[in-house]
Design a protein around this motif. Structure first.
Motif, PDB file in Angstrom:
ATOM      1  N   GLU A  38       0.952  -1.233  -0.105  1.00 13.53           N
ATOM      2  CA  GLU A  38      -0.020  -0.096  -0.057  1.00 13.53           C
ATOM      3  C   GLU A  38       0.781   1.236   0.056  1.00 13.53           C
ATOM      4  O   GLU A  38       1.861   1.489   1.143  1.00 13.53           O
ATOM      5  N   LEU A  39       0.735   2.115  -1.114  1.00 11.13           N
ATOM      6  CA  LEU A  39       1.405   3.255  -1.178  1.00 11.13           C
ATOM      7  C   LEU A  39       0.747   4.334  -0.914  1.00 11.13           C
ATOM      8  O   LEU A  39      -0.381   5.050  -1.466  1.00 11.13           O
ATOM      9  N   ASP A  40       1.251   5.141   0.320  1.00 11.51           N
ATOM     10  CA  ASP A  40       0.556   6.479   0.802  1.00 11.51           C
ATOM     11  C   ASP A  40       1.111   7.731   0.138  1.00 11.51           C
ATOM     12  O   ASP A  40       2.525   7.580   0.266  1.00 11.51           O
ATOM     13  N   ALA A  41       0.522   8.689  -0.590  1.00  6.58           N
ATOM     14  CA  ALA A  41       1.371   9.807  -1.158  1.00  6.58           C
ATOM     15  C   ALA A  41       2.072  10.579   0.033  1.00  6.58           C
ATOM     16  O   ALA A  41       1.417  10.567   1.045  1.00  6.58           O
ATOM     17  N   VAL A  42       2.962  11.142  -0.096  1.00 10.71           N
ATOM     18  CA  VAL A  42       3.786  11.913   0.622  1.00 10.71           C
ATOM     19  C   VAL A  42       3.258  13.391   1.005  1.00 10.71           C
ATOM     20  O   VAL A  42       3.389  13.920   1.866  1.00 10.71           O
ATOM     21  N   ASP A  43       2.444  13.729  -0.004  1.00  9.76           N
ATOM     22  CA  ASP A  43       1.705  15.043  -0.007  1.00  9.76           C
ATOM     23  C   ASP A  43       0.542  15.126  -1.125  1.00  9.76           C
ATOM     24  O   ASP A  43       0.599  14.052  -1.995  1.00  9.76           O
ATOM     25  N   ARG A  44       0.000  16.084  -1.072  1.00 11.12           N
ATOM     26  CA  ARG A  44      -1.197  16.248  -2.301  1.00 11.12           C
ATOM     27  C   ARG A  44      -0.659  16.655  -3.601  1.00 11.12           C
ATOM     28  O   ARG A  44      -1.465  16.662  -4.494  1.00 11.12           O
ATOM     29  N   SER A  45       0.541  16.859  -3.634  1.00 10.52           N
ATOM     30  CA  SER A  45       0.986  17.293  -5.238  1.00 10.52           C
ATOM     31  C   SER A  45       1.491  16.176  -5.886  1.00 10.52           C
ATOM     32  O   SER A  45       1.855  16.295  -7.262  1.00 10.52           O
ATOM     33  N   VAL A  46       1.299  14.981  -5.485  1.00 15.96           N
ATOM     34  CA  VAL A  46       1.625  13.581  -6.354  1.00 15.96           C
ATOM     35  C   VAL A  46       0.530  13.372  -7.088  1.00 15.96           C
ATOM     36  O   VAL A  46      -0.565  13.755  -7.116  1.00 15.96           O
ATOM     37  N   THR A  47       0.805  12.697  -8.153  1.00 17.02           N
ATOM     38  CA  THR A  47      -0.222  12.052  -9.031  1.00 17.02           C
ATOM     39  C   THR A  47      -1.450  11.518  -8.375  1.00 17.02           C
ATOM     40  O   THR A  47      -2.489  11.618  -8.922  1.00 17.02           O
ATOM     41  N   TYR A  48      -1.429  10.462  -7.544  1.00 22.67           N
ATOM     42  CA  TYR A  48      -2.482   9.783  -6.994  1.00 22.67           C
ATOM     43  C   TYR A  48      -2.323   9.789  -5.448  1.00 22.67           C
ATOM     44  O   TYR A  48      -1.213   9.743  -4.997  1.00 22.67           O
TER      45      TYR A  48
END
Length: 259
Positions: A164-174
């Motif tokens: 499960e990959l959680d985005a480091v912040d809201r700027s990433v693609t998904y």
């Protein structure tokens, strides 16, 4: 019992509770750290199979299809160095040749021959079909997501890690990605991409492994829209080669020489 004795008893009880809690946390930390390291290692090894860690060039043919519509075909050339610098050049259709996307870090711009100033783009913005800008410009997961190993799962007789990959912040693609990685060779099998609200946006499968730039890599990526049944995009990768790309290639002024 005097007030002093009650206070001392309460203090000792609180002290013992905090000591036990600290011991429990300390006992858990090495295990948690080991699990995080394992998940990170799996993800990095899978990324290295998908794309070289050093500078490289690759051509991508994209065919997007929708039920009842004529398939749309486009071709791009990608120059990439690590996960921070990428140039995406449109080769086809001829009417759009000369348009170039530049990614530095998570900042993305498009340069157009007839427009003097570059236009800022978002990584999650759709490029063509089911393909987002970030799918081409920032394709490695390691720099954008915090991985967690959820379980292992058997598919077609082979064991797979499920990350499960959680985005480091809201700027990433998904916002979140679920990734299946072969346990024996770290080849990616499939991925699911989720929005901030938790909705499944699309799924992808990694296919046709062939040797490119010194390693067996997936030469085809099939993306299926989870919201519109039958809408698909197929990305075919070819002519991948390692290149020593100087930093000046990823400079706005240098892009004029590529147009």
């Amino acid at each position: 019992m005097s007030m002093t004795s009650i206070f001392r008893a309460g203090f000792l009880t609180s002290f013992l509770f905090l000591a036990l809690a600290s011991t429990a946390i300390a006992a858990e930390s090495p295990s948690d750290s080991k699990a995080d390291s394992l998940a990170r290692s799996i993800l990095e090894k899978s990324d290295e199979i998908r794309f070289p860690a050093q500078g490289f060039q690759v051509d991508v043919d994209i065919t997007s299809s929708s039920p009842g519509a004529t398939p749309e075909k486009r071709k791009y050339r990608i120059l990439s160095k690590g996960n921070e610098n990428t140039v995406v050049m449109i080769l086809e259709p001829a009417s759009e040749r000369g348009q170039i996307m530049l990614m530095k870090g998570r900042d993305l711009w498009v340069f157009m021959p007839d427009v003097s100033q570059p236009i800022r783009l978002g990584l999650a913005q759709r490029l063509t079909g089911q393909v987002a800008n970030g799918d081409l410009a920032r394709a490695n997961f390691s720099g954008d997501y915090n991985p967690k190993l959820l379980r292992t799962e058997k598919l077609d007789g082979e064991e797979y890690y499920v990350l499960e990959l959680d985005a480091v912040d809201r700027s990433v693609t998904y916002h979140r990605v679920m990734l299946w990685v072969n346990k024996s060779n770290y080849r990616p099998r499939k991925a699911e991409f989720y929005s901030l609200s938790g909705r499944l946006l699309k799924t992808s499968t990694y296919e046709n492994f062939e040797t490119m730039a010194g390693k067996p890599r997936p030469t085809r990526l099939l993306i299926q829209d989870a919201l519109k049944s039958g809408d698909t995009s197929v990305l075919d990768y070819s002519n991948m080669k390692l290149r020593d790309l100087p930093d000046k290639v990823f400079n706005k002024d240098y892009l004029k020489k590529l147009q």
